[in-house]
Design an enzyme around this catalytic site. Structure first.
Site, PDB file in Angstrom:
ATOM      1  N   GLY A 249       0.785  -1.230   0.000  1.00  0.00           N
ATOM      2  CA  GLY A 249       0.000   0.000   0.000  1.00  0.00           C
ATOM      3  C   GLY A 249       0.811   1.271   0.000  1.00  0.00           C
ATOM      4  O   GLY A 249       0.271   2.364   0.136  1.00  0.00           O
ATOM      5  N   TYR A 335     -11.914   5.624  -9.630  1.00  0.00           N
ATOM      6  CA  TYR A 335     -11.437   6.285  -8.418  1.00  0.00           C
ATOM      7  C   TYR A 335     -11.195   7.784  -8.568  1.00  0.00           C
ATOM      8  O   TYR A 335     -10.690   8.412  -7.632  1.00  0.00           O
ATOM      9  CB  TYR A 335     -10.096   5.684  -7.953  1.00  0.00           C
ATOM     10  CG  TYR A 335      -9.980   4.200  -7.934  1.00  0.00           C
ATOM     11  CD1 TYR A 335     -10.911   3.404  -7.254  1.00  0.00           C
ATOM     12  CD2 TYR A 335      -8.921   3.558  -8.566  1.00  0.00           C
ATOM     13  CE1 TYR A 335     -10.780   2.024  -7.228  1.00  0.00           C
ATOM     14  CE2 TYR A 335      -8.774   2.172  -8.531  1.00  0.00           C
ATOM     15  CZ  TYR A 335      -9.717   1.415  -7.863  1.00  0.00           C
ATOM     16  OH  TYR A 335      -9.581   0.056  -7.830  1.00  0.00           O
ATOM     17  N   CYS A 362     -17.718   4.419 -25.853  1.00  0.00           N
ATOM     18  CA  CYS A 362     -19.056   5.009 -25.912  1.00  0.00           C
ATOM     19  C   CYS A 362     -19.627   5.156 -24.509  1.00  0.00           C
ATOM     20  O   CYS A 362     -20.607   4.517 -24.130  1.00  0.00           O
ATOM     21  CB  CYS A 362     -19.959   4.139 -26.793  1.00  0.00           C
ATOM     22  SG  CYS A 362     -21.490   4.946 -27.264  1.00  0.00           S
TER      23      CYS A 362
END
Length: 432
Positions: A249, A335, A362
């Site tokens: 992380g 995000y 699209c």
């Protein structure tokens, strides 16, 4: 000038990566194009490996979180750097084994592993299966018994820490689909159950608090919580936990304004906490594992596109359309992820043109970045989106029946294809 040290501008004013001119790369391979710098990837691998040697006297291992970028060549690089591998699916496991990656350095994660995935992992003889929940524990025990094996396992623990990242990539708090909670007593219950079972061998604990974390404090807190739980296990059961996986992380630099802490500082500060709490609680220092993914490959990659239409809506915005989009980079639509963008063939010119970079799918939401400053561009220019080495190729799709782009690895001015681009024939290969 750039968010990554592998980038530069040559005398022609072109963006370079790993000593390769991006304009020449586009001429050779086309667009969209993922480009990864091998030198930077290896430097990051070695920095983490060295940190284990320095902070834990080598009593640990670095596992590459392959979900960030998984292909055979990446597995080969990880193996050559003496690291282990974190996989989260049968497909990632198959890729690693197909590349000849040593099974005894593979760790299998996931919150809902299938019976087939568990059987495959046990048959291959991987290092550890990280157990997510009670039903999975019982399933592994049953399958291992049927196969005449004993499964080496770890438990994924929710340490109750809310890392300050996007809600979709926070995983350490109690309200998460991953792992067993400390607060409810569930974690202690599952440890005690494992110690009763015949076909599993409890080796250690795992936690992961989230992704793209730019602060060290949550990692230090997680280490404290996990060492306390190890001490509680020893007190209540007499069992000594030998391994502790502190996850990954670690944040990277997506924009110039991002200010991630150096990885060496992360490791040093967390190691001090681990050692201090182990001594305080009277437990043995566990074998430490970490799982960097984005922090190894993220800044080592870029994506190159060709500009199509430039559409200005007066007093509203200017759209710059490219020949890729959410198919090769879904992170903005998922995000609202930030990226640094520039014109690769005009990299030495000022970025004074505020635009919204739009993809070709699209979907109105198919954007790569909004209100971002780039150079003045026109049809045919090459756009570079930086720090796309993690979770771009991995999350790519064939939406609108668009083929996935190739991945090219560069190293000291040379380039090679490590993942072939898909063709239209590839799109219909499994149709019946």
């Amino acid at each position: 000038m750039f968010v990554s040290e592998c980038l530069d501008v040559n005398r022609d004013g072109h963006l370079t990566i790993g000593g390769c001119d991006t304009v020449e790369l586009v001429r050779r391979y086309g667009t969209p194009l993922y480009v990864m710098d091998e030198t930077q990837i290896r430097e990051h691998c070695r920095a983490f490996v060295q940190s284990i040697k320095e902070n834990y006297d080598g009593h640990g291992r670095v596992l590459f979180a392959s979900k960030a970028f998984c292909c055979k060549e990446m597995c080969r690089i990880v193996e050559s750097e003496d690291m282990g591998l974190d996989v989260v699916s049968g497909g990632e496991l198959y890729t690693a084994l197909s590349a000849g990656f040593p099974a005894d350095r593979i760790y299998f994660h996931g919150n809902n592993k299938t019976d087939l995935e568990i059987e495959t992992a046990l048959e291959a003889g991987i290092a550890r299966i990280i157990v997510d929940n009670f039903p999975e524990l019982e399933t592994i025990n049953r399958i291992a018994g049927t196969m005449g094996k004993k499964a080496d396992i770890m438990f994924r623990i929710k340490p109750g820490i809310d890392a300050h990242t996007h809600s979709f990539i926070r995983t350490g708090q109690i309200d998460s689909k991953f792992g067993v909670a400390l607060e409810t007593g569930e974690a202690m219950q599952i440890v005690k159950r494992a110690l009763e079972l015949e076909n599993v061998n409890l080796c250690g604990l795992h936690c992961h608090i989230g992704s793209q974390i730019l602060d060290v404090d949550p990692f230090e807190h997680a280490a404290e919580v996990m060492l306390k739980f190890i001490a509680d296990i020893k007190t209540e059961t007499g069992f000594t936990v030998r391994e502790l996986n502190l996850g990954g992380g670690f944040g990277i630099k997506y924009l110039e304004s991002d200010n991630p802490v150096a990885y060496s500082e992360y490791m040093n500060r967390v190691a001090r906490v681990v050692k201090a709490r182990a001594q305080e609680y009277g437990v043995d220092l566990p074998y430490i594992l970490i799982e960097p993914g984005r922090s190894i490959v993220g800044s080592a990659g870029i994506t190159l596109y060709t500009v199509g239409a430039v559409k200005t809506i007066p007093d509203i915005r200017t759209y710059v359309s490219v020949d890729g989009g959410m198919c090769d980079n879904p992170r903005y639509i998922l995000y609202s992820s930030d990226y640094d963008v520039l014109c690769a063939n005009k990299a030495n010119e000022p970025r004074d043109f505020k635009v919204t970079v739009a993809g070709k799918c699209c979907e109105s939401g198919d954007l790569i970045q909004e209100n971002t400053p780039i150079q003045r561009v026109e049809h045919g220019d090459i756009l570079a989106v930086l720090s796309t080495g993690a979770y771009n190729y991995s999350m790519s799709s064939n939406y609108n029946r668009i083929p996935r782009p190739p991945v090219v690895m560069v190293c000291r001015g040379e380039s090679r294809v490590i993942v072939k681009g898909e063709t239209f024939e590839d799109l219909v290969r499994n149709d019946v």
